[in-house]
Design an enzyme around this catalytic site. Structure first.
Site, PDB file in Angstrom:
ATOM      1  CB  SER A   1      -0.950  -0.037   1.199  1.00 32.70           C
ATOM      2  OG  SER A   1      -2.016   0.856   1.035  1.00 32.70           O
TER       3      SER A   1
ATOM      4  CG  HIS B   1      -5.457  -2.961   0.456  1.00 34.69           C
ATOM      5  ND1 HIS B   1      -4.857  -2.451  -0.673  1.00 34.69           N
ATOM      6  CD2 HIS B   1      -4.922  -2.271   1.501  1.00 34.69           C
ATOM      7  CE1 HIS B   1      -4.018  -1.491  -0.330  1.00 34.69           C
ATOM      8  NE2 HIS B   1      -4.033  -1.366   0.983  1.00 34.69           N
TER       9      HIS B   1
ATOM     10  CG  ASP C   1      -6.578  -3.489  -3.400  1.00 36.36           C
ATOM     11  OD1 ASP C   1      -7.402  -2.791  -2.782  1.00 36.36           O
ATOM     12  OD2 ASP C   1      -5.381  -3.573  -3.072  1.00 36.36           O
TER      13      ASP C   1
END
Length: 405
Positions: free
Chosen positions: A238, A364, A331
């Site tokens: 991320s 994620h 995601d």
């Protein structure tokens, strides 16, 4: 009690639907990605729990009437959906093999999954790996790192630097990327899980400076840590993936090395995972308003160059290390388009090879637990890093031989 069973079965079905919906139907961000992560990555456990629930309620006669039949129907649909989710996860093997092969320029075949590992999803630290917590790599209280390495290891080993995510404003070391860190530490690598200054107290590029500072610190103190200073890789997820990519693209850039301008901050491999690689939206505005108010603390209109240099996809260059770029295909928090754009920019700029793995159905945080996709990611990434390390060592040994280039 049949109504209780029906309600529980419908909750299970809702979790399955949330995890199995295509990305286009999920919307962006929101709280739904967290249950999607744990349902999608742990689909067999959810299926077993729902079947056990149905069997238990049926055994005591609490699955009768229309509510009971509704619960049984919801359970059947949910288990079928979970089976489809698990089948999609199995495709991660081929995706990671293809991406790893692209980086190494040779076919890569991943090993079989270890069932024992999948039966215990929590990524606890292996007994063979020692932890040295809270090592200071800079003067600030946030500039600390945990070091993982094999117990009793004495020979110099390659190093991996892990940058955590959290939107540049949150997160902490110790909760992301642990399966990969533990795997490499058991394989003889020295791994550093890094804390860094967070916004709004820190102003970007402060986070990037910390990433480069820790690379310089690892290299300068290589003997103390048992590190081979000639091979350091960087990874992160991320916001950490963004920092890893930028660190790899700015090796030796004095603008991001205040007070340690002469330090060698180059890295020999980069693995950004579901990273944010362009901070600007298509219309030129910040992707999230808080980036301008809390992170960079300047608007794109006020300093367009700062925003360009803060976006890896906008500053690709050929003099960089090999990249393995990984993202979840489902995601909804950070779009897979982020990694697609970075890969396209890196390949257009030329230079070392770039591998791209978009894992089907992954969302994620998939790299944080032991799951089918998580284990395939670990195995593929380890194959790439070990392969690059072996080639680096062979090249160094060839240069040291008489008559070597």
């Amino acid at each position: 009690m049949s109504f209780v069973f029906a309600a529980l079965a419908l909750v299970g079905l809702a979790l399955t639907v949330n995890a199995g919906r295509p990305l286009s139907a999920r919307g962006r961000g929101g709280p739904r990605w967290v249950p999607a992560l744990f349902t999608g990555e742990l689909a067999p456990f959810h299926a077993a729990a729902q079947l056990g629930l149905a069997a238990g309620f049926s055994a005591v006669g609490w699955a009768g009437g229309w509510a009971g039949w509704a619960g049984l129907g919801a359970t059947a649909l949910s288990v079928a959906g979970l089976a489809a989710i698990q089948a999609r996860a199995a495709r991660a093997k081929g995706v990671m093999e293809q991406a790893a092969s692209a980086v190494l320029g040779a076919p890569v075949r991943l090993p079989r999954l270890r069932l024992r590992r999948l039966l215990w999803p929590h990524p606890g630290r292996p007994a063979a790996v020692e932890l040295a917590p809270g090592l200071s790599y800079g003067p600030g209280p946030a500039q600390v790192a945990d070091r993982y390495r094999l117990r009793g290891q004495t020979s110099p080993a390659p190093a991996l630097v892990q940058m955590h995510g959290g939107g540049w404003t949150g997160g902490k070391r110790g909760w992301q990327g642990r399966p990969l860190m533990h795997h490499l530490a058991r394989a003889g690598w020295v791994v550093f899980d890094v804390e860094y200054g967070l916004s709004p107290r820190a102003t970007f590029p402060g986070q990037l400076i910390d990433a480069k500072r820790v690379i310089a610190w690892v290299r300068a103190n290589a003997a103390e840590h048992g590190v081979d200073p000639s091979f350091i890789a960087v990874t992160g997820g991320s916001a950490g993936g963004h920092l890893a990519a930028l660190a790899a693209l700015t090796g030796g850039d004095p603008a991001y090395q205040p007070g340690f301008e002469e330090a060698d901050t180059s890295v020999q491999a980069c693995v950004p995972v579901y990273g944010v690689h362009d901070l600007l939206a298509a219309d030129g505005r910040p992707k999230w308003p808080y980036l301008a108010t809390h992170v960079l603390k300047v608007t794109p209109e006020q300093d367009p160059e700062a925003w360009r240099r803060a976006s890896p996809a906008r500053c690709a260059r050929p003099d960089r290390p090999p990249f393995l770029v990984v993202h979840g295909g489902a995601d909804s928090l950070v779009s897979p388009d982020e990694s697609r754009r970075l890969v396209a920019a890196l390949r257009a700029a030329g230079g070392p090879p770039v591998g791209h793995a978009e894992l089907p159905g992954a969302t994620h945080g998939f790299d944080s637990i032991h799951s089918v996709r998580g284990e395939r990611f670990v195995a593929g990434t380890a194959a790439v890093l070990e392969g690059l390390r072996a080639r680096h060592r062979a090249g160094s040994e060839a240069k040291e031989r008489p008559g070597g280039a």
